[in-house]
Scaffold this motif. Structure first.
Motif, short mmCIF file in Angstrom:
data_model
loop_
_atom_site.label_atom_id
_atom_site.label_comp_id
_atom_site.label_asym_id
_atom_site.label_seq_id
_atom_site.Cartn_x
_atom_site.Cartn_y
_atom_site.Cartn_z
N VAL A 1 0.84 -1.21 0.00
CA VAL A 1 0.00 0.00 0.00
C VAL A 1 0.87 1.25 0.00
O VAL A 1 0.67 2.18 -0.79
N LEU A 2 1.88 1.27 0.88
CA LEU A 2 2.73 2.45 1.00
C LEU A 2 3.66 2.63 -0.19
O LEU A 2 4.04 3.76 -0.51
N SER A 3 4.00 1.54 -0.85
CA SER A 3 4.84 1.67 -2.04
C SER A 3 4.10 2.38 -3.16
O SER A 3 4.71 3.01 -4.03
N LYS A 4 2.76 2.30 -3.12
CA LYS A 4 1.95 2.94 -4.16
C LYS A 4 1.40 4.29 -3.71
O LYS A 4 1.10 5.15 -4.54
N ASN A 5 1.26 4.45 -2.41
CA ASN A 5 0.78 5.72 -1.87
C ASN A 5 1.33 5.88 -0.46
O ASN A 5 0.76 5.36 0.49
N PRO A 6 2.44 6.60 -0.34
CA PRO A 6 3.08 6.73 0.97
C PRO A 6 2.36 7.67 1.92
O PRO A 6 2.83 7.92 3.03
N ASN A 7 1.21 8.20 1.50
CA ASN A 7 0.48 9.17 2.32
C ASN A 7 -0.80 8.57 2.91
O ASN A 7 -1.82 9.25 3.01
N VAL A 8 -0.73 7.31 3.29
CA VAL A 8 -1.89 6.64 3.87
C VAL A 8 -1.62 6.38 5.35
O VAL A 8 -0.96 5.39 5.70
N PRO A 9 -2.09 7.25 6.24
CA PRO A 9 -1.81 7.06 7.67
C PRO A 9 -2.33 5.73 8.20
O PRO A 9 -1.73 5.12 9.08
N PHE A 10 -3.44 5.28 7.64
CA PHE A 10 -4.05 4.02 8.05
C PHE A 10 -3.07 2.85 7.86
O PHE A 10 -3.02 1.93 8.67
N ALA A 11 -2.29 2.88 6.78
CA ALA A 11 -1.31 1.81 6.51
C ALA A 11 -0.22 1.82 7.58
O ALA A 11 0.18 0.75 8.07
N TYR A 12 0.28 2.98 7.93
CA TYR A 12 1.30 3.07 8.98
C TYR A 12 0.74 2.56 10.31
O TYR A 12 1.44 1.89 11.08
N LEU A 13 -0.52 2.89 10.58
CA LEU A 13 -1.15 2.46 11.83
C LEU A 13 -1.21 0.94 11.92
O LEU A 13 -0.91 0.35 12.96
N ASN A 14 -1.58 0.28 10.82
CA ASN A 14 -1.68 -1.17 10.82
C ASN A 14 -0.31 -1.84 10.90
O ASN A 14 -0.15 -2.87 11.56
N LEU A 15 0.69 -1.27 10.24
CA LEU A 15 2.04 -1.81 10.35
C LEU A 15 2.54 -1.68 11.79
O LEU A 15 3.16 -2.59 12.33
N ALA A 16 2.25 -0.54 12.40
CA ALA A 16 2.66 -0.33 13.79
C ALA A 16 2.01 -1.37 14.70
O ALA A 16 2.67 -1.93 15.58
N ALA A 17 0.73 -1.63 14.47
CA ALA A 17 0.02 -2.61 15.30
C ALA A 17 0.64 -4.00 15.16
O ALA A 17 0.72 -4.76 16.14
N THR A 18 1.11 -4.33 13.96
CA THR A 18 1.76 -5.62 13.74
C THR A 18 3.05 -5.72 14.54
O THR A 18 3.31 -6.72 15.20
N TYR A 19 3.86 -4.68 14.48
CA TYR A 19 5.12 -4.69 15.22
C TYR A 19 4.87 -4.70 16.73
O TYR A 19 5.58 -5.35 17.49
N LEU A 20 3.82 -3.99 17.15
CA LEU A 20 3.50 -3.97 18.58
C LEU A 20 3.08 -5.36 19.05
O LEU A 20 3.45 -5.80 20.14
N ASN A 21 2.33 -6.06 18.22
CA ASN A 21 1.90 -7.41 18.54
C ASN A 21 3.09 -8.37 18.66
O ASN A 21 3.05 -9.33 19.42
N GLN A 22 4.16 -8.07 17.92
CA GLN A 22 5.38 -8.87 17.97
C GLN A 22 6.34 -8.36 19.04
O GLN A 22 7.46 -8.84 19.16
N GLN A 23 5.88 -7.37 19.81
CA GLN A 23 6.66 -6.74 20.89
C GLN A 23 7.91 -6.04 20.37
O GLN A 23 8.89 -5.87 21.10
#
Length: 852
Positions: free
Chosen positions: A457-479
């Motif tokens: 998603v970000l490779s095609k549109n780096p201005n999607v805050p929702f995408a950053y939010l979901n990536l962050a949630a993934t990393y948080l889930n992995q501690q």
């Protein structure tokens, strides 16, 4: 000849081609069966949805009334989850299988519309492998697309049967499938409108009956849970059977009919509109985001953009992306310039539609049917009706709607191009099949997991805050908290007033122990959450943050404030109950935890903590019931397995305890308490090497853990690894030189290996730091008795009794001392005192030495 034909009946050219399409589709999509859940709806709909994880009457009732337009989808998820658990593989298999079934249904439906092998095969091929299918098939949450399409296609086939046979039973079956379709996805509400196209295609006489059928279907969908819907159903069926012939004969242009049906339709529409205005039908959540709220004129612009997206991507898929966010408004509140250009598309679509309606007799039936089928089924997502969510367009919205374009396109190819390409049909079919298959296979890879999806998603549109939010949630889930914080920061740079980002970032700070940062973010949620969506939840988390800071008064204040805002918030009762438990206020803790469980019987943490409260009270059997309930709600809950293991251990079920500890560590390999507990369980089963390994793991994590090193020392002793045992006992003393227990444990070891002098000195050291350690006095007394110094032994036993006159060990050992020194009467007195307070050895001694 008949037998010969019947043998080859199944293997007609079109069916061979259908089998090829199915096989290629299976191969193209097969890789998804090994993909993960996506942290975007898959979590909220399945893995973290208590009403999916438990398949019971309460869950079914909740989903039926609160999630009506995805009820069947959620129930299917629940059935899969309760058979295979938290495993994404079976969910993906169901998606793949239903897509293949839908291909077969498309084949049958197209064949019903026109028995032309070229059109039937081309429509089936495009439906199977067009790139805009991928999102619906590869994303587990969008199984609702597949399910609603499945029932929609069956309803179309049944409705055709109804038209052709004029048998009312087929209309009943059609009604059932329409209901099932609408209960799978909200777009199923448009199926009754689509049925008009079949009436037109099959030249059905336009009568009062035709209109009543569709109004009836709409009314039933919207008001199925109201008694009036069933009364209405009985009336309509009765009217049909009483006036069946007359209804078929009455034309729609009859003055009497126009007057009657108009009043009927107006009443129904007013009722439906009233419910839609108040959102009583529960079709969507109100969109309170000002950035995503648009004027009537802007909605026309969005509709033009959406039509351009779907039409252009049908011809040449050029902008496939999982996230197409709403446009960011300009400073003056207008939409970006390109949206005004796409208004031309809307005008063209309207012009084409009007032309087709006016020139109906001159337009191909399939083209007319296909064009309006597409428009009807895409209309719900053209923004004239508010759409819940954050996307202006989405690939998945086209799953059924594109069937219309596939049909119209195939008919045009057949009529105008077939003569030129007839010699190369097999080659063209093969090229199209391979091209679409490769495209589908490659695009599917993007949906492998949350990271691959949102990186795309970000490779095609780096201005999607929702995408950053979901990536962050993934990393948080992995501690991986640092990575999560980076992506949260990126999301905030793009949208600094989105409360969801601050809400999630607060948990990242909490994991790092940065309570002040977490509190700051929670307060920002309250600042930017204009509609108070998060208010009650944030208050309870603020309470938690202040509790961790040691500010009990503020913690208690926010817990109470949370419950003032929402007295039915299970989480708030759970947090306050945990607070009471930590304060050893067991009565208050029990009351809050019971309320939390009563409100949400699937609250796994509350069930687990309540089980632990019962464990603290020694009610191990009852505690196990709550630990099991917690695990039924969340089968991956490591803490519940750990606590359940402890309860089993205390009941003497060491083997079961070890099993539970193993499960806990399989879900959380960093749960040190489980290693510590399992070490004790291993030791109780005389698996001392296993105990050593577990205690060593704890010490690698925390080298100063006195309890783990002390227990490892004991395990070394029982393994007869005396040097290792000595090193561990002495290391504890070097780390905690004033720890009475550390000195006492070292003394015990020296006593076991008959190093009595060191043992006496070390027991005295333990007494120096804690004079209340009765066992140190008793053990010194035992050593002096072993050294045949009865006087010193007597002094230490009496010092132990001065601390606790009812200590059964000191009483019994004094009895033993006096017996050995020939003071039998005195010995028997102490034996009797020891027996009085529960020493069973004393009973035997009395029988042997005191009854003469």
């Amino acid at each position: 000849m008949k037998d010969k034909n019947s043998k080859i009946f199944f293997f007609t050219n079109e069916r061979i081609l259908l089998i090829i399409i199915l096989l290629v589709s299976f191969i193209s999509y097969f890789q998804i069966t090994d993909y993960e859940f996506i942290k975007w709806d898959d979590d909220t709909q399945i893995t973290e949805n208590a009403y999916v994880k438990s398949l019971d009457l309460q869950s079914i009732n909740h989903n039926l009334h609160q999630e009506r337009y995805t009820f069947l989808t959620l129930t299917t998820f629940s059935a899969i989850y309760n058979v295979w658990g938290n495993n994404s593989i079976p969910f993906h298999w169901f998606s793949l299988i239903f897509h293949l079934i839908n291909i077969v249904l498309i084949f049958l439906l197209t064949k019903k519309l026109i028995n032309n092998i070229h059109i039937v095969v081309l429509v089936s091929l495009l439906f199977a492998l067009h790139p805009l299918r991928i999102e619906s098939v590869a994303w587990i949450s969008e199984f609702k697309d597949l399910l609603f399409t499945f029932f929609s296609l069956i309803s179309f086939l049944l409705y055709i049967k109804y038209i052709q046979s004029n048998k009312f039973i087929y209309f009943i079956f059609t009604t059932l499938c329409v209901l099932l379709s609408s209960f799978s996805k909200i777009q199923g509400l448009l199926i009754p409108v689509s049925l008009f196209l079949f009436d037109i295609y099959y030249n059905r006489k336009f009568s009062i009956l035709l209109v009543i059928e569709k109004v009836f279907l709409f009314y039933l969908i919207f008001f199925i849970f109201q008694l009036k819907a069933y009364v209405f159903l009985i009336i309509v069926i009765s009217i049909y059977f009483i006036f069946r012939k007359k209804l078929h004969e009455v034309k729609f242009n009859s003055k009497y009919v126009i007057a009657s049906i108009s009043i009927f339709i107006i009443i129904c529409l007013v009722k439906v509109s009233y419910n839609l205005i108040l959102n009583k039908a529960g079709l969507w959540a109100e969109n309170n985001n000002a950035q995503n709220s648009f004027s009537i004129i802007q909605k026309f612009l969005l509709a033009g953009f959406a039509l351009w997206f779907y039409l252009s991507n049908f011809i040449l898929p050029h902008s496939i992306n999982a996230v197409h966010p709403y446009p960011i408004k300009l400073v003056n509140g207008n939409l970006p310039q390109e949206y005004y250009f796409t208004l031309i598309v809307l005008i063209i679509v309207i012009a084409i539609s009007l032309f087709m309606l006016i020139k109906r007799e001159k337009i191909s039936c399939l083209v007319f049917f296909g064009w309006f089928f597409f428009l009807i089924n895409i209309s719900m997502v053209l923004h004239f009706i508010p759409i819940e969510g954050r996307l202006v367009v989405a690939d998945r919205y086209s799953y059924l709607a594109y069937l219309g374009l596939f049909i119209a396109f195939s008919d045009i190819i057949e009529k105008y191009f077939l003569a030129y390409i007839k010699k190369y049909l097999l080659v063209i079919f093969s090229i199209l099949l391979i091209t679409l298959s490769i495209s589908t296979y490659n695009r599917c890879m993007v949906w492998k997991n949350t990271k691959t999806l949102f990186n795309d998603v970000l490779s095609k549109n780096p201005n999607v805050p929702f995408a950053y939010l979901n990536l962050a949630a993934t990393y948080l889930n992995q501690q991986k908290v640092d990575s999560a914080l980076f992506f949260y920061s990126q999301a905030i740079k793009l949208d600094s007033v989105e409360p969801t980002v601050y809400f999630n970032r607060a948990f990242a700070f909490d994991m790092l122990g940065k309570n002040d940062n977490a509190i700051s973010d929670f307060n920002k949620v309250l600042q930017y959450d204009k509609n108070n969506i998060y208010e009650a939840v944030v208050y309870t988390y603020l309470g938690e943050s202040y509790r961790k800071k040691g500010n009990d008064s503020l913690a208690f204040y926010y817990y109470n404030l949370s419950l003032k805002e929402d007295s039915m918030l299970s989480l708030a009762y759970y947090n306050r109950g945990t607070y009471f438990l930590n304060k050893n206020m067991l009565k208050e803790a029990s009351a809050d935890l019971e309320k939390s469980i009563k409100i949400d019987k699937f609250n796994a943490p509350a069930l687990n903590i309540y089980g632990w409260l019962l464990t603290m009270q020694g009610k191990y059997e009852k505690a196990l019931i709550y630990f099991n309930r917690s695990l039924n709600s969340n089968p991956n809950y490591a803490f519940a397995y750990n606590n359940k293991g402890y309860a089993e251990f205390m009941l003497g079920n060491s083997t079961d305890a070890i099993y539970d500890y193993n499960k806990a560590l399989s879900f959380d390999p960093n749960l040190m308490q489980a290693y510590l507990n399992r070490g004790w369980a291993f030791a109780s089963t005389k698996n001392y090497q296993g105990a050593v390994d577990d205690f060593t793991t704890v010490l690698k994590f925390d080298n100063n853990n006195q309890l783990a090193r002390n227990n490892r020392a004991y395990a070394w002793y029982y393994l007869k690894e005396y040097k290792n045992a000595t090193d561990d006992f002495k290391t504890n003393i070097s780390i905690y030189p004033k720890s009475a227990l550390a000195w006492q444990n070292l003394a015990w070891f020296h006593m076991q290996i008959k190093d009595f002098d060191n043992a006496i000195n070390e027991f005295n050291k333990s007494i120096e730091y804690d004079g209340s350690l009765i066992n140190s006095y008793i053990n010194i007394g035992w050593i002096w008795l072993e050294k045949n110094n009865a006087k010193n032994a007597e002094n230490y036993y009496k010092k132990a009794l001065s601390i606790n006159p009812q200590n059964i060990d000191a009483l019994f050992l004094l009895g033993e001392l006096y017996r050995k020194t020939k003071k039998n009467d005195l010995a028997c007195d102490y034996y009797n005192k020891a027996l009085e307070f529960g020493n069973n050895q004393a009973k035997q001694a009395i029988e042997m030495y005191c009854k003469k």
